[in-house]
Design an enzyme around this catalytic site. Structure first.
Site, PDB file in Angstrom:
ATOM      1  N   ASP A 168       0.831  -1.200   0.000  1.00 19.22           N
ATOM      2  CA  ASP A 168       0.000   0.000   0.000  1.00 19.22           C
ATOM      3  C   ASP A 168       0.866   1.251   0.000  1.00 19.22           C
ATOM      4  OD1 ASP A 168      -2.328   1.762   0.582  1.00 19.22           O
ATOM      5  OD2 ASP A 168      -3.330  -0.108   1.039  1.00 19.22           O
ATOM      6  N   HIS A 205      -3.952   6.051   3.139  1.00 19.07           N
ATOM      7  CA  HIS A 205      -4.625   4.835   2.668  1.00 19.07           C
ATOM      8  C   HIS A 205      -4.051   3.559   3.308  1.00 19.07           C
ATOM      9  CE1 HIS A 205      -5.727   1.822  -0.476  1.00 19.07           C
ATOM     10  NE2 HIS A 205      -6.765   2.607  -0.690  1.00 19.07           N
ATOM     11  N   SER A 237     -11.012  -0.966  -1.456  1.00 18.09           N
ATOM     12  CA  SER A 237      -9.752  -0.938  -0.713  1.00 18.09           C
ATOM     13  C   SER A 237      -9.978  -1.219   0.764  1.00 18.09           C
ATOM     14  CB  SER A 237      -9.108   0.445  -0.817  1.00 18.09           C
ATOM     15  OG  SER A 237      -8.466   0.610  -2.041  1.00 18.09           O
TER      16      SER A 237
END
Ligand SMILES: *[C@@H]1O[C@H](CO)[C@@H](O)[C@H](O)[C@H]1NC(C)=O
Ligand SMILES: *[C@@H]1O[C@H](CO)[C@@H](O)[C@H](O)[C@H]1NC(C)=O
Ligand SMILES: *[C@@H]1O[C@H](CO)[C@@H](O)[C@H](O)[C@H]1NC(C)=O
Ligand SMILES: *[C@@H]1O[C@H](CO)[C@@H](O)[C@H](O)[C@H]1NC(C)=O
Ligand SMILES: *[C@@H]1O[C@H](CO)[C@@H](O)[C@H](O)[C@H]1NC(C)=O
Ligand SMILES: *[C@@H]1O[C@H](CO)[C@@H](O)[C@H](O)[C@H]1NC(C)=O
Length: 746
Positions: A150, A204, A530
């Site tokens: 990520d 994220h 996600s």
């Protein structure tokens, strides 16, 4: 979709990708322009390298440092791979890549693709409760290592505190590129080569990694909402972060390097909330890397993509990957629109100011002028519109971020935003951390507001913030953005596989969304497949802890055959775009972790079983070799439908019949007999199913039994639809082993 489209020669394949990548990146590659190429070499030549040095020397031999016309060759190695592919990534021009084609051992070189990244309450929603049941039974994923690829993570965040967590198992070989690792966050690798101040500029990766395996943190909330204990799915598992994305993008060469390292380091589960467009698997870095991981017994979960609700919008379609779609949870952060005509319309917003105007304010829909950008509140589009002091209606979409729209309204002097869905998004709303008072409402409510605006010369509205509401009975519902099938890369495999929580998920964040400062306990609520992917990766870690001997395919089967079909209200799971949720939307259904822990039977697949399947897709031996990392001769092929998958895609012409063989492995009670009853078989009109084994008898654990299913399309039946669906389930005592069918009529 016709399989023939994959029967392309290696040279054509190379040209195809080159064109596609060039279009995607929208720049014209001149000869002098250097790009990162992924270079595949012949595995046979790569065998027998004991020392990584030998291998790298061999790789390097493809990049001779030459001087032509006084210019030094600028080709430079970016990554040398050891596990996920035989080959390397290097910067070079198209001409230089072409020059390698004649070298012995060369298979292919293509410019890399770009991929994109696409509480706390969710464990309880999924039936995981502290000190009880499966969570306790699986020891909260103790000792399992989850690798996450990520944007990085935030080591000092309390979600990565290692209280009560043992050191990683002896097999762990990973490392930390920065300070701050501990027994929770055991690895942190920087593979981006881009300078960023913090280890997760984006946020994220902090969010996804804490969703998979964050530790317990009390009093977690955002703007005071959704207050509670934040915790990941596998709180006693270890996390290893491979930073492969920057704020801008995720490069394929870095993703491959992350997977290469994760395989070497000894992770048990991989979570990739990343994806690109559909491509044949040998050209798709994630599919290629995930195959190696699967060969080593590593479970790989990937996001399905956020390109819904459109058909065939999936990423990560390979059958050795668990492809995860996104659904809602039973929590909303309520923000109600109150109109001058006394109508009240329920929406959502995470930002909930305490002091917002209780009196009605002027309401305006700038998009009434018919200009798209104005309707979407694109940056600068409201400059000539009088929105000062008003509540402004903006339409969702137009490639403008939901939060960005609010910024435009705020910049233009608006005091609040009503964010209205377009028709394709139906009633899917999201609780975002907006920059001004806002309410995100469904399509029909938006139409009602616009009609009200039309009906009066002085439309008025205000917003009422009602905080966190738990117990929304329609949950789980599939959200509009969740990508849908059919599968393009392998039309005979049903995808997505499963859905899990992916809307307004609260998890760790590097900075406070309230004031953008770094504070000790910061969380954010964000949405996407996600977010659903790390939920499933964490659940896979729990299953691995409780069944160390299960293969990746067995874990996947256990999740899929036990998935839920109904929402909390007992009705079939719905699609928030106001359609029933079909198999191309939910796959096998909504994950049920406790049931997945005790599935009774599993559909297992050995790594080599995929080889005749890949050959059957029309790939050449060499293309299959790229995926399998060994010399393959495509002498044996099977149809996609013959892979021992826990779901079916059945294409039938009128009067045609097709037979599928499946083999189930008993992981339930030793002595057991699974039967089929009429109530457990659902078929569309005109389809007949013949099962020649009315019962599957087992006398031992791990015993395998095969059976055939024949689907017959009645030649007399009139089919007015292109697709239909159904399912069947083997049942024994408490066990129900369900497999969905997708029918395509040709
Ligand atoms: C990651 O690596 C790049 C290149 O080596 C470096 O410039 C960057 O600062 C590193 N990032 C972090 C957060 O360490
Ligand atoms: C969150 O809940 C805890 C425990 O119930 C409480 O002490 C705390 O004040 C709450 N925080 C907010 C912001 O509501
Ligand atoms: C795809 O989209 C069209 C139009 O929205 C729809 O009619 C069709 O049934 C969809 N599904 C499939 C599987 O093609
Ligand atoms: C409102 O009025 C505009 C312009 O007259 C029209 O285009 C639009 O369809 C109307 N909207 C609704 C929801 O009635
Ligand atoms: C920023 O907000 C956080 C809450 O998320 C708070 O704890 C912190 O004190 C705030 N910092 C500043 C500088 O206002
Ligand atoms: C299935 O199709 C074959 C020919 O393709 C035919 O011989 C056979 O009888 C059919 N079986 C059934 C059950 O209809």
């Amino acid at each position: 979709m016709d399989n023939n489209r994959y029967k392309i020669s290696p040279l054509m394949a190379f040209m195809f990708v080159l064109t596609l990548t060039t279009i995607l990146n929208s720049y014209s590659a001149t000869a002098a322009e250097l790009e990162t190429y992924i270079v595949h070499l012949n595995s046979a030549k790569g065998q027998g390298f004991d020392q990584s040095q030998d291998r790298e020397t061999w790789y390097q031999s493809f990049l001779p440092s030459t001087t032509t016309g006084g210019l030094t060759d600028e080709r430079t190695m970016v990554f040398a791979y050891h596990n996920v592919l035989t080959g390397f990534a290097a910067k070079m021009s198209a001409e230089q890549a072409k020059a390698m084609e004649t070298m012995e051992g060369f298979i292919s070189a293509r410019p890399q693709r770009k991929y994109s990244t696409q509480t706390t309450h969710t464990p309880n929603f999924l039936g995981l409760h502290q000190n009880l049941g499966f969570w306790a039974g699986s020891n909260y994923g103790k000792g399992i290592i989850i690798g996450v690829l990520d944007t990085g993570t935030t080591p000092a965040h309390p979600s990565f505190n290692d209280e009560g967590i043992l050191p990683p198992p002896a097999k762990w070989k990973g490392k930390c590129d920065v300070a701050g690792c501990n027994n929770k966050l055991i690895g942190l690798r920087n593979l981006t080569g881009i300078s960023e101040e913090h280890f997760d500029e984006d946020g994220h990766g902090t969010h996804t990694s804490s969703t998979a395996a964050g530790s317990f943190v009390d009093d977690a909330n955002v703007f005071g909402n959704a207050n509670g204990t934040a915790v990941g799915m596998a709180p006693l598992a270890h996390v290893a972060m491979y930073k492969v994305c920057t704020l801008e993008d995720c490069e394929e060469s870095a993703i491959l390097a992350g997977m290469d390292a994760a395989v070497e380091d000894g992770v048990d589960v991989l979570s990739l909330s990343l994806g690109g467009e559909s491509l044949p698997f040998y050209q798709d870095g994630i599919a290629v890397g995930a195959f190696t991981a699967m060969q080593k017994g590593i479970f790989v979960a990937c996001s399905a993509g956020n390109s819904g609700p459109f058909n065939s919008s999936l990423s990560n379609e390979a059958p050795w990957i668990l492809t995860v779609g996104a659904s809602t949870v039973d929590r909303k952060i309520s923000s109600t629109v109150s109109l001058g005509n006394k109508a009240l319309l329920d929406g959502e917003s995470l930002f909930q100011p305490k002091d917002f105007s209780k009196t009605l304010l002027p309401l305006v829909y700038p998009g009434a002028n018919g200009v798209g950008n104005t309707a979407w509140c694109a940056e600068g589009s409201l400059d000539d519109v009088d929105v000062k002091g008003k509540v402004v209606v903006c339409d969702r979409g137009g490639d403008v971020g939901r939060i960005e729209k609010g910024q435009t309204v705020k910049d233009a002097g608006g005091v609040a935003m009503i964010l209205a869905n377009e028709a394709t998004e139906g009633s899917s709303t999201i609780a975002d951390a907006h920059v001004l008072p806002a309410s995100h409402i469904g399509y029909k409510d938006g139409v009602a507001i616009k009609a009200y605006i039309n009906s009066t010369t002085s439309p008025l509205a205000t917003l009422m913030f009602r905080g966190t509401v738990i117990g929304v009975e329609s949950a789980p519902e599939v959200t509009s953005f969740s990508s849908r099938g059919p599968n393009l890369a392998s039309p005979g495999i049903l995808k997505p596989d499963i859905i899990g929580p992916g809307v307004s998920v609260l998890a760790a964040w590097p900075v406070s969304v309230e004031n953008n400062t770094q504070t000790s306990t910061t969380f954010n609520m964000i949405s996407g497949t996600s977010m659903s992917c790390p939920h499933l990766a964490g659940i896979a870690a729990l299953l691995k802890a409780s069944h160390p001997d299960w293969s990746p395919a067995a874990i996947k089967s256990a999740m899929m055959t036990t998935a839920d079909q109904v929402s909390l209200n007992g009705r079939p799971i719905e699609d928030e775009r106001e359609l029933p949720a079909d198999v191309f939307t939910i796959g096998s259904g909504h994950v049920n972790p406790s049931k997945a822990n005790d599935p009774g039977l599993v559909f297992d697949i050995q790594p080599d079983d995929y080889i005749p399947y890949l050959c059957g897709l029309g790939y050449t031996s060499q293309q299959v070799g790229i995926i399998a990392k060994k010399t393959v001769s495509c002498s044996e092929t099977i149809l996609e439908g013959q892979l021992n998958y826990p779901s079916y895609v059945i294409t039938l012409a009128s009067g045609q019949n097709k037979t599928y063989t499946r083999t189930v492995t008993n992981v339930g009670e030793a002595k057991s007999t699974y039967t089929i009853s009429v109530t457990n078989v659902h078929l569309p009109p005109g389809i007949i199913l013949e099962i020649r084994s009315p019962a599957l008898k087992f006398t031992a654990v791990n015993q395998k039994v095969a059976y055939d299913l024949t689907f017959i399309r009645d030649s007399k039946a009139q089919m007015n639809v292109p697709y239909a669906e159904g399912s069947m389930a083997w049942a024994y005592g408490k066990y129900v082993v369900r497999t969905p069918f997708s029918f395509k009529f040709i």
